[in-house]
Design a protein around this motif. Structure first.
Motif, PDB file in Angstrom:
ATOM      1  N   LEU A 190       0.817  -1.206   0.000  1.00 38.71           N
ATOM      2  CA  LEU A 190       0.000   0.000   0.000  1.00 38.71           C
ATOM      3  C   LEU A 190       0.855   1.262   0.000  1.00 38.71           C
ATOM      4  O   LEU A 190       0.592   2.201  -0.760  1.00 38.71           O
ATOM      5  N   GLU A 191       1.884   1.288   0.836  1.00 39.85           N
ATOM      6  CA  GLU A 191       2.745   2.472   0.899  1.00 39.85           C
ATOM      7  C   GLU A 191       3.448   2.714  -0.424  1.00 39.85           C
ATOM      8  O   GLU A 191       3.574   3.854  -0.876  1.00 39.85           O
TER       9      GLU A 191
ATOM     10  N   LEU B  93       1.303   6.782  -6.737  1.00 38.53           N
ATOM     11  CA  LEU B  93       0.154   7.568  -7.175  1.00 38.53           C
ATOM     12  C   LEU B  93       0.252   9.030  -6.740  1.00 38.53           C
ATOM     13  O   LEU B  93      -0.230   9.924  -7.439  1.00 38.53           O
ATOM     14  N   ASP B  94       0.881   9.272  -5.600  1.00 39.33           N
ATOM     15  CA  ASP B  94       1.074  10.645  -5.142  1.00 39.33           C
ATOM     16  C   ASP B  94       1.924  11.432  -6.135  1.00 39.33           C
ATOM     17  O   ASP B  94       1.640  12.603  -6.435  1.00 39.33           O
TER      18      ASP B  94
ATOM     19  N   MET C 169       1.231  14.927 -12.868  1.00 37.32           N
ATOM     20  CA  MET C 169       0.560  14.673 -14.141  1.00 37.32           C
ATOM     21  C   MET C 169      -0.939  14.922 -14.154  1.00 37.32           C
ATOM     22  O   MET C 169      -1.485  15.348 -15.178  1.00 37.32           O
ATOM     23  N   LEU C 170      -1.635  14.620 -13.065  1.00 36.30           N
ATOM     24  CA  LEU C 170      -3.090  14.662 -13.087  1.00 36.30           C
ATOM     25  C   LEU C 170      -3.598  16.073 -13.388  1.00 36.30           C
ATOM     26  O   LEU C 170      -3.342  17.015 -12.638  1.00 36.30           O
TER      27      LEU C 170
ATOM     28  N   GLY D 162      -7.828  10.552   2.525  1.00 35.73           N
ATOM     29  CA  GLY D 162      -7.111  11.761   2.913  1.00 35.73           C
ATOM     30  C   GLY D 162      -6.198  12.287   1.825  1.00 35.73           C
ATOM     31  O   GLY D 162      -5.874  13.482   1.809  1.00 35.73           O
ATOM     32  N   MET D 163      -5.790  11.409   0.915  1.00 45.36           N
ATOM     33  CA  MET D 163      -4.964  11.823  -0.221  1.00 45.36           C
ATOM     34  C   MET D 163      -5.815  12.296  -1.391  1.00 45.36           C
ATOM     35  O   MET D 163      -5.278  12.738  -2.408  1.00 45.36           O
TER      36      MET D 163
END
Length: 260
Positions: A143-144, A150-151, A157-158, A193-194
């Motif tokens: 997960l980390e 993804l962060d 990029m997003l 939260g992210m």
């Protein structure tokens, strides 16, 4: 205006996440069950596992009369011919995608990406994805690693002009029904939260995801040439995942044919 072909990838930064198996299963379900025209680009060098699966599938059909008849019957139905599986190095993938999209035959292109951002050219290729779906398991290390990956994409990029990336989504994979639901709840609070959305579909941990063509038992689950068998797809989460993706991508006309 011509409809744009969408680039989609199941991507993580951990090996053994099941991204290749899920890519095959979702692609085959959307194409063979829902009638969605698509192609797959395998740029996971050097193994090219998905391309090699197509090669095994093709050999199995040529060597087995039952599978040969099954392939013939499927291909007689409109829109059910085999989808293309192309292989290339990751730095070449955007160019190959442009070539495939240029003929106007596909609504979707699925990419099987390398499992590390250290691969040459991968960031350029990720920037050409429209949507990324990340399978995660209830394991702190997995997960980390995935959230850190993804962060970076979220910040770099997003929604940026230099990228096509429109959405990042997570979904639970390898779910053990014996694990406590509170565990997933705690992890989901961190993810929320992210600002990262979590799909409602959960993919169970089951041996069927390792099952390829079986001519002797006449069952198909993970295959690039055939729709997954209804008996095996039940309870796998693949139809639900495919329908969530259809909804997110705003693809029209495929929900109604999903049970054919």
């Amino acid at each position: 205006m011509d409809k744009q072909t969408l680039n989609v990838a199941f991507a993580t930064q951990k090996g053994g996440s099941g991204k290749t198996a899920i890519t095959v299963l979702v692609a085959s379900y959307l194409h063979y069950n829902c009638g969605c025209p698509l192609a797959v680009i395998d740029c996971d060098f050097p193994q090219h596992s998905l391309y090699e699966m197509r090669e095994r599938d093709s050999r199995a059909v040529l060597e087995n009369e039952y599978l040969k008849r099954m392939a013939y019957e499927q291909m007689r139905e409109p829109g059910r011919a085999a989808y293309p599986v192309q292989k290339c190095r990751v730095e070449r993938a955007p160019d190959m995608a442009a070539e495939l999209a240029g003929n106007g035959n596909y609504d979707l292109l699925f990419f099987d990406l390398p499992g590390t951002v250290n691969s040459s050219g991968i960031l350029r290729t990720i920037a050409q994805m429209d949507y990324i779906f990340a399978p995660v398991s209830a394991d702190q290390t997995v997960l980390e690693s995935t959230l850190a990956f993804l962060d970076v994409l979220q910040r770099m990029m997003l929604g940026k002009e230099t990228s096509r990336l429109k959405g990042l989504y997570l979904f639970w994979n390898l779910v053990d029904k014996r694990e406590k639901s509170e565990l997933y709840g705690r992890y989901e609070k961190v993810i929320a939260g992210m600002g990262l959305p979590m799909l409602t579909t959960q993919i169970p941990d089951t041996k069927r995801f390792r099952k390829e063509l079986d001519a002797e038992n006449r069952t198909v689950f993970r295959s690039t040439l055939f729709a997954p068998d209804k008996r095996m797809v039940a309870g796998s989460g693949i139809p639900e995942l495919a329908h969530e993706i259809i909804s997110i991508l705003k693809l029209s006309g495929y929900e109604e044919t999903a049970n054919r």
